[in-house]
Write an enzyme that holds these catalytic residues in place. Structure first.
Site, PDB file in Angstrom:
ATOM      1  N   TYR A  70      92.863  39.096  44.344  1.00  0.00           N
ATOM      2  CA  TYR A  70      92.556  37.481  43.998  1.00  0.00           C
ATOM      3  C   TYR A  70      93.711  36.448  44.252  1.00  0.00           C
ATOM      4  O   TYR A  70      94.697  36.352  43.955  1.00  0.00           O
ATOM      5  CB  TYR A  70      92.495  37.208  42.579  1.00  0.00           C
ATOM      6  N   SER A 130      81.214  38.418  36.166  1.00  0.00           N
ATOM      7  CA  SER A 130      80.231  37.422  36.440  1.00  0.00           C
ATOM      8  C   SER A 130      79.005  37.340  35.240  1.00  0.00           C
ATOM      9  O   SER A 130      77.850  37.154  35.645  1.00  0.00           O
ATOM     10  CB  SER A 130      79.502  37.506  37.883  1.00  0.00           C
ATOM     11  N   PRO A 131      79.558  37.413  34.044  1.00  0.00           N
ATOM     12  CA  PRO A 131      78.466  37.466  32.933  1.00  0.00           C
ATOM     13  C   PRO A 131      77.853  36.000  32.767  1.00  0.00           C
ATOM     14  O   PRO A 131      76.759  36.390  32.153  1.00  0.00           O
ATOM     15  CB  PRO A 131      79.341  37.515  31.739  1.00  0.00           C
ATOM     16  N   LEU A 132      78.224  35.117  33.584  1.00  0.00           N
ATOM     17  CA  LEU A 132      77.455  33.996  33.317  1.00  0.00           C
ATOM     18  C   LEU A 132      76.923  33.536  34.771  1.00  0.00           C
ATOM     19  O   LEU A 132      76.477  32.369  35.067  1.00  0.00           O
ATOM     20  CB  LEU A 132      78.287  32.679  33.028  1.00  0.00           C
ATOM     21  N   HIS A 167      89.121  49.029  42.747  1.00  0.00           N
ATOM     22  CA  HIS A 167      88.123  47.903  43.010  1.00  0.00           C
ATOM     23  C   HIS A 167      86.816  48.146  43.654  1.00  0.00           C
ATOM     24  O   HIS A 167      85.717  47.366  43.306  1.00  0.00           O
ATOM     25  CB  HIS A 167      88.910  46.568  43.858  1.00  0.00           C
TER      26      HIS A 167
END
Length: 378
Positions: free
Chosen positions: A100, A249-251, A170
């Site tokens: 990141y 990415s739960p949303l 990852h």
């Protein structure tokens, strides 16, 4: 051990695992009031990821180190402030990775957790082929033992800590047997540099092999109302083996926060907004997929919460070992997300919603083929 009583409250970016950049949403006044009341007066509940006790919602920190979903990378000061705000409102689980930025998110998290490091669970990830001096990516994977050890030493410096609570691979590297990776992790554990380990986007067979050598604490993969594929494979294995599950990415890259519809268009430059190259977000597919967004909005209004809170609360209601990690660069979105812990469902509500959910078929792949090729769990 985390002491809650010490608190007053709570080659491109497209080749890394995804965290979450949230957008705004229009909600009812009662929903706003409910979110504000919870985040002011209460702490998130706690859950178990293997032997780790963490807040029921973590903070995904990818967007604190790079552009995400049309949201520019925040300043270091702003990013650190989000980390501290999350901690002050009960978040004890912080998720980052060397990829990141590269490296910038880890630096932000390390700075943000100064003085409170012993009160949180810190997770990061290795596995991409990134030059540790220049940050240059090859676009490939690298889980060779010597590289893992070099990466971990760099992580400890950037995170300003002497140990990593949870270290994920990852992506599974097909060139390095998972048994060899597990053995390397065991070496790092003996040195005290790593306390627990996990896998990201791994398939069932790899999870079982890895767990048999060195028990896994958590498995991370995409999971949301927009993509429920892991309900058929990875989540059942985690339940069987006692492994925690962490949805990234739960949303659905901000889509479930309620501000995206069939008229939304995304930057074609994936360095600014990955959604511009993701099949499920094409104008054609969004004509179908907007049905889910509308369903979530309708149920959120009925429950007196925001769409983001509804979507996160639904994930929490699926299994007790699930800990979502929504990410954001804005304090008010953080507070909105944390309100999800107060949203509860009856068995009848979950059953009724599931029937409506199952009636909607999502169009388009969850990621471009080039990125999916790095994931064992398709």
């Amino acid at each position: 051990m985390i002491n809650q009583s010490k608190r007053n409250l709570l080659k491109t970016g497209g080749l890394t695992a995804l965290a979450l950049g949230l957008g705004g949403t229009t909600v009812t006044q009662s929903a706003v009031k409910k979110a504000q009341t919870f985040t002011k007066d209460g702490l998130p509940s706690q859950r178990q990821l293997g032997n780790l006790t963490v807040s029921s919602l973590g903070l995904g920190c990818q967007g604190l180190g790079q552009n995400m979903y049309g949201v520019p990378q925040p300043s270091r000061e702003q990013a650190v402030r989000i980390v501290r705000q999350a901690f002050d409102h009960g978040v004890t689980f912080f998720d980052t990775a060397e990829a990141y930025g590269p490296f910038e998110s880890e630096r932000v998290v390390g700075e943000g957790l100064k003085g409170i490091r012993d009160q949180v669970v810190l997770a990061t990830k290795f596995g991409w082929d990134i030059d540790q001096k220049t940050g240059q990516r090859t676009g490939g994977l690298n889980s060779r033992p010597e590289h893992i050890k070099q990466v971990v030493d760099g992580m400890l410096q950037r995170l300003q800590t002497d140990r990593i609570d949870l270290l994920y691979q990852h992506r599974v590297d097909p060139k390095v047997p998972i048994e060899e990776v597990a053995g390397t992790i065991q070496d790092l554990m003996k040195q005290g540099k790593v306390l627990n380990w996990g896998l990201s986007e791994a398939g069932e067979a790899t999870i079982r092999k890895a767990h048999a050598i060195q028990p896994l604490t958590a498995v991370q993969s995409e999971y949301s109302l927009f993509f429920r594929g892991r309900e058929k494979d990875v989540i059942p294995v985690c339940e069987e083996l006692g492994i925690g599950f962490v949805p990234w990415s739960p949303l659905a890259m901000g889509t479930l926060a309620g501000y995206t519809d069939e008229n939304s268009r995304f930057d074609a430059n994936s360095s600014n907004d990955l959604r511009g190259i993701i099949p499920r977000f094409t104008p054609e597919n969004m004509q179908q997929n907007v049905k889910l967004i509308r369903l979530v909005k309708r149920w959120a209004n009925q429950k007196g919460c925001t769409p983001a809170q509804f979507s996160l609360a639904w994930l929490l209601a699926q299994k007790a070992f699930i800990v979502p990690i929504p990410g954001t660069t804005k304090g008010y979105h953080l507070m909105d997300n944390l309100g999800a812990d107060a949203v509860k469902f009856t068995t009848e509500e979950l059953s009724r919603f599931r029937k409506e959910l199952d009636a909607i078929e999502i169009a388009g792949l969850r990621l471009p083929e080039a990125i999916l090729n790095f994931s064992e769990a398709k």
